[in-house]
Design an enzyme around this catalytic site. Structure first.
Site, PDB file in Angstrom:
ATOM      1  N   ASN A  75     -10.205   4.944   2.151  1.00  0.00           N
ATOM      2  CA  ASN A  75      -9.364   4.657   0.992  1.00  0.00           C
ATOM      3  C   ASN A  75      -9.586   5.715  -0.084  1.00  0.00           C
ATOM      4  O   ASN A  75     -10.428   6.610   0.049  1.00  0.00           O
ATOM      5  CB  ASN A  75      -9.701   3.274   0.415  1.00  0.00           C
ATOM      6  CG  ASN A  75      -8.665   2.229   0.791  1.00  0.00           C
ATOM      7  OD1 ASN A  75      -7.456   2.484   0.723  1.00  0.00           O
ATOM      8  ND2 ASN A  75      -9.120   1.062   1.203  1.00  0.00           N
ATOM      9  N   GLU A 123       0.841  -1.205   0.000  1.00  0.00           N
ATOM     10  CA  GLU A 123       0.000   0.000   0.000  1.00  0.00           C
ATOM     11  C   GLU A 123       0.874   1.252   0.000  1.00  0.00           C
ATOM     12  O   GLU A 123       2.091   1.180   0.160  1.00  0.00           O
ATOM     13  CB  GLU A 123      -0.905   0.032   1.237  1.00  0.00           C
ATOM     14  CG  GLU A 123      -2.152  -0.828   1.138  1.00  0.00           C
ATOM     15  CD  GLU A 123      -3.253  -0.203   0.308  1.00  0.00           C
ATOM     16  OE1 GLU A 123      -3.003   0.860  -0.341  1.00  0.00           O
ATOM     17  OE2 GLU A 123      -4.372  -0.754   0.264  1.00  0.00           O
ATOM     18  N   ASP A 147     -10.253   0.836  -3.784  1.00  0.00           N
ATOM     19  CA  ASP A 147      -9.124   0.888  -2.856  1.00  0.00           C
ATOM     20  C   ASP A 147      -8.380   2.199  -3.105  1.00  0.00           C
ATOM     21  O   ASP A 147      -8.986   3.240  -3.250  1.00  0.00           O
ATOM     22  CB  ASP A 147      -8.245  -0.351  -3.045  1.00  0.00           C
ATOM     23  CG  ASP A 147      -7.426  -0.695  -1.803  1.00  0.00           C
ATOM     24  OD1 ASP A 147      -6.869   0.227  -1.176  1.00  0.00           O
ATOM     25  OD2 ASP A 147      -7.326  -1.883  -1.463  1.00  0.00           O
TER      26      ASP A 147
END
Length: 301
Positions: A153, A15, A214
C-alpha cells in the site's frame, strides 16, 4: 476544511482513485465488488464496469483506455467496458495473492503491489511493468522490485521523482527509498513512518488506535497524505516525516486519497464498508462512499 460526499452509493472496498483531467472524471475500483467506477462530479452521474476478477488498481493509458491489475495479471482495455488484453501474467499464485495498490510513475511505467491474503507471512511484493515501445512480438515483462511485505500500500513518489514511498499495512510501516527514475532502481531503504500497532483488545470505535497506513498521495510541495484504515483520519506528512495535519474523516476506514478537479486542488478520498460492524455503519453512513474536500496545495503533475 470539510468533507463532502461526491458519490453516496457505497463501494465495499473503494480503492485506486485517479482524476482524468481530459475527461474531468474521477475513476476508482471496488475490489470485492469486481468493478471499475467513474463519476463526473459536475453531474454526479456514475458509470460502472463489471469485471471477471478483483481489480487491485487502475491507471489511465496513453492513447485512451485503462491499464488494470486484476488478480492473475495486468491487462489493457482500449475503451471503457472494452475487451481485456493481458499484458503480463502474474508471477504469484492467484489462489492466495492478488494485485493491490498501484499507480504509474512519471515515465508511464505501472507499479503495482500485491497482497498475500492469508496475512500470515510476508510474501507480497512490488512489481513494475514497462510497456513503452513494446509490441505484440515483444510483450512487456513484469519486474519484481521489492518484497518482504504482506499488504502492499501507500505507493507514491516525491515531486522531483527521487523518492519512492511504499507501505506494508499490517506492519504499520511506511518506508522510503532513493529512486532513479531513468532505471527504476531503488536504494537506501529507510523508515519514513512507523505507526503504533493495533492493541490486542481494541474494538472498532474505541479510543487507543490510530489506524494503519493504506493508500497515499503526494502534493506539489512533496507532502505525503496517508489514509489510516480503521483510524478514521487522513495524515499529512512533510518530506522530513514531520506531521503537518491530522484530518478526521467521516468514515472509519478511509482507503486512498488522490488530487483532482480544477487546478488539482480537490482532494478525493475512497473508503470501505465491507465487514464493518452494523453500529459503525449506522453512526458513519458515508462509509464506502467517495469523499472530497478543497485544499490549498495541489498535486504535483
Amino acid at each position: 476544511m470539510a468533507w463532502q460526499t461526491v458519490v453516496g452509493q457505497p463501494s465495499q472496498l473503494g480503492e485506486s482513485p485517479f482524476w482524468h483531467p481530459g475527461e474531468q472524471q474521477l475513476y476508482w475500483v471496488d475490489i470485492p465488488g469486481r468493478k471499475i467506477l467513474r463519476v463526473r462530479p459536475a453531474s454526479g452521474a456514475v458509470d460502472e464496469w463489471p469485471l471477471p476478477q478483483d481489480p487491485g488498481c487502475i491507471a489511465p493509458a496513453l492513447g485512451g483506455g485503462l491499464v488494470i491489475a486484476l488478480r492473475d495479471g495486468i491487462y489493457r482495455a482500449h475503451t471503457w467496458g472494452g475487451p481485456l488484453v493481458q499484458l503480463a501474467a502474474a508471477t504469484h499464485d492467484p489462489a492466495t495473492t492478488r494485485f493491490n495498490d498501484g499507480k504509474c510513475d512519471a515515465l508511464g511505467r505501472l507499479w503495482a503491489g500485491t497482497i498475500y491474503e492469508p496475512r500470515n507471512a510476508q510474501r507480497a511484493g512490488l512489481y513494475c511493468l514497462d510497456a513503452r515501445g513494446t509490441s505484440g512480438d515483444a510483450p512487456p515483462t513484469l519486474q519484481h522490485k521489492l518484497g518482504d511485505a504482506t499488504t502492499a500500500n501507500g505507493l507514491a513518489w516525491s515531486p522531483d521523482g527521487r523518492t519512492l514511498y511504499w507501505s506494508d499495512t499490517p506492519r504499520h510501516v511506511t518506508h522510503a527509498w532513493d529512486f532513479d527514475a531513468a532505471t527504476g532502481a531503488l536504494q537506501n531503504q529507510r523508515v519514513f513512518q512507523q505507526f503504533a500497532p493495533k492493541p490486542a483488545d481494541w474494538t472498532p470505535g474505541a479510543p487507543g488506535y490510530g489506524g494503519r497506513p493504506d493508500g497515499a498521495a503526494v502534493d506539489v510541495d512533496g507532502n505525503y497524505y496517508c489514509a489510516m484504515f480503521e483510524g478514521g483520519r487522513l495524515l499529512k506528512f512533510a518530506p522530513t516525516g514531520a506531521l503537518l495535519a491530522d484530518i478526521p474523516t467521516p468514515v472509519r476506514c478511509p482507503t486512498m486519497p488522490c488530487f483532482g478537479g480544477d487546478e488539482l486542488r480537490t482532494l478525493y478520498l475512497t473508503s470501505a464498508c465491507a465487514g464493518r460492524p452494523a453500529a459503525e455503519l449506522a453512526a458513519l453512513p458515508a462509509s464506502g462512499c467517495v469523499l472530497a474536500m478543497r485544499v490549498e496545495t495541489p498535486a504535483h503533475s
